[in-house]
Design an enzyme around this catalytic site. Structure first.
Site, PDB file in Angstrom:
ATOM      1  CD  GLU A   1      42.516   0.815  -0.720  1.00 23.89           C
ATOM      2  OE1 GLU A   1      41.640   0.074  -1.191  1.00 23.89           O
ATOM      3  OE2 GLU A   1      43.519   0.394  -0.106  1.00 23.89           O
TER       4      GLU A   1
ATOM      5  CG  HIS B   1      46.621  -2.888  -0.553  1.00 25.59           C
ATOM      6  ND1 HIS B   1      45.317  -3.299  -0.618  1.00 25.59           N
ATOM      7  CD2 HIS B   1      47.119  -3.363   0.612  1.00 25.59           C
ATOM      8  CE1 HIS B   1      45.035  -4.002   0.472  1.00 25.59           C
ATOM      9  NE2 HIS B   1      46.108  -4.058   1.227  1.00 25.59           N
TER      10      HIS B   1
ATOM     11  CG  HIS C   1      42.983  -2.217   3.407  1.00 26.61           C
ATOM     12  ND1 HIS C   1      42.307  -3.402   3.225  1.00 26.61           N
ATOM     13  CD2 HIS C   1      42.924  -1.567   2.214  1.00 26.61           C
ATOM     14  CE1 HIS C   1      41.843  -3.443   1.977  1.00 26.61           C
ATOM     15  NE2 HIS C   1      42.208  -2.354   1.351  1.00 26.61           N
TER      16      HIS C   1
ATOM     17  CD  GLU D   1      43.371  -7.062   0.280  1.00 26.21           C
ATOM     18  OE1 GLU D   1      44.217  -7.575  -0.466  1.00 26.21           O
ATOM     19  OE2 GLU D   1      42.630  -6.113  -0.066  1.00 26.21           O
TER      20      GLU D   1
ATOM     21  CG  HIS E   1      39.714  -7.204  -3.488  1.00 26.72           C
ATOM     22  ND1 HIS E   1      40.766  -6.915  -2.655  1.00 26.72           N
ATOM     23  CD2 HIS E   1      39.836  -8.522  -3.809  1.00 26.72           C
ATOM     24  CE1 HIS E   1      41.495  -8.014  -2.471  1.00 26.72           C
ATOM     25  NE2 HIS E   1      40.962  -8.990  -3.174  1.00 26.72           N
TER      26      HIS E   1
ATOM     27  CG  ASP F   1      39.457  -3.531  -0.579  1.00 24.12           C
ATOM     28  OD1 ASP F   1      39.790  -2.334  -0.602  1.00 24.12           O
ATOM     29  OD2 ASP F   1      40.245  -4.452  -0.864  1.00 24.12           O
TER      30      ASP F   1
ATOM     31  CD  GLU G   1      44.134  -8.503  -5.033  1.00 26.22           C
ATOM     32  OE1 GLU G   1      45.212  -8.442  -4.440  1.00 26.22           O
ATOM     33  OE2 GLU G   1      43.232  -7.638  -4.869  1.00 26.22           O
TER      34      GLU G   1
END
Length: 257
Positions: free
Chosen positions: A181, A176, A35, A33, A119, A44, A121
């Site tokens: 992160e 995010h 970032h 994904e 992650h 992730d 989701e």
């Protein structure tokens, strides 16, 4: 005899020895994904894998290969599917992958599992996968399996959040590709962080609901949902220490290690 905690680096007799010792087996579940312009698509994957490896070293565990694809990125927590490179699975597909991996490991003697989500989701597809895996195990006469499911970010201590966010923590959804992160990646894979490209804008502003199709411009063009500036490897060390110590303590408690 290998000293590695990675399942893909040990032999089948070593695997069997671990199962006979009722060693915990970790299954990290990540995502591919976007970032932002400064972090890699595999963020992730790198983060939950790192946490699983560090905890496994402390408790004699084994880390199964990380599932590198997650459930579809959502605008209010991951920026959404429109960003190039974001490659995702349907919820049902991820559920069945988690189910099949856990079930197959159980058929080979694993009885203690720790599913580490990386992650946001992924949460509900993972829960459904665990539920289905337990049904499959019971069908096959395996009634003594134990599974822990966790998000590594839930183990940040309140005092650490206060140090990181003196003006208030925006919440994990908005974090995010932001301070947390970015700091962790600066700690574990600084070679993959393009620091000069770190966005300097503040938090994204979202409504308390979702609209489909998503309106253009809803998500910041960078794909970063909160402040990423100020990240450092030192802050990543604060976070990683909380994650690793907290997860280790939880596993020792639940598995009587």
């Amino acid at each position: 005899m290998s000293n590695s905690v990675l399942m893909q680096e040990i032999t089948w007799p070593e695997f069997e020895t671990k199962t006979k010792a009722r060693a915990p087996f970790f299954l990290p579940v990540g995502a591919t994904e976007q970032h932002g312009p400064h972090l890699p698509l595999g963020t992730d994957v790198f983060l939950p894998t790192h946490m699983a490896k560090e905890v496994a070293k402390r408790i004699g565990g084994v880390v199964a290969p990380t599932i590198p694809y997650g459930y579809k990125s959502q605008p209010r927590s991951g920026g959404g599917q429109a960003f190039p490179g974001t490659t995702s699975l349907a919820a049902n597909t991820l559920t069945l992958v988690v189910c099949d991996v856990l079930h197959d490991l159980a058929l080979h003697g694993v009885r203690r599992f720790v599913v580490v989500n990386g992650h946001v989701e992924n949460a509900w597809p993972i829960i459904e996968g665990i539920d289905l895996a337990l049904r499959e195990m019971r069908r096959d006469g395996i009634a003594d399996a134990e599974i822990l499911r966790l998000e590594y970010w839930d183990f940040i201590k309140p005092e650490t959040l206060d140090r990181l966010f003196p003006e208030g923590y925006p919440g994990i959804d908005l974090e995010h590709a932001a301070l947390i992160e970015t700091s962790l990646m600066l700690l574990i894979r600084p070679d993959l962080v393009d620091v000069p490209k770190t966005p300097t804008h503040g938090h994204a502003e979202f409504s308390a609901y979702d609209r489909y199709p998503v309106r253009p411009g809803l998500v910041p063009a960078t794909g970063v949902l909160a402040r990423a500036t100020g990240a450092s490897a030192e802050k990543g060390e604060w976070l990683a220490t909380d994650h690793i110590e907290g997860i280790t303590a939880a596993i020792r408690k639940e598995f009587d290690l």
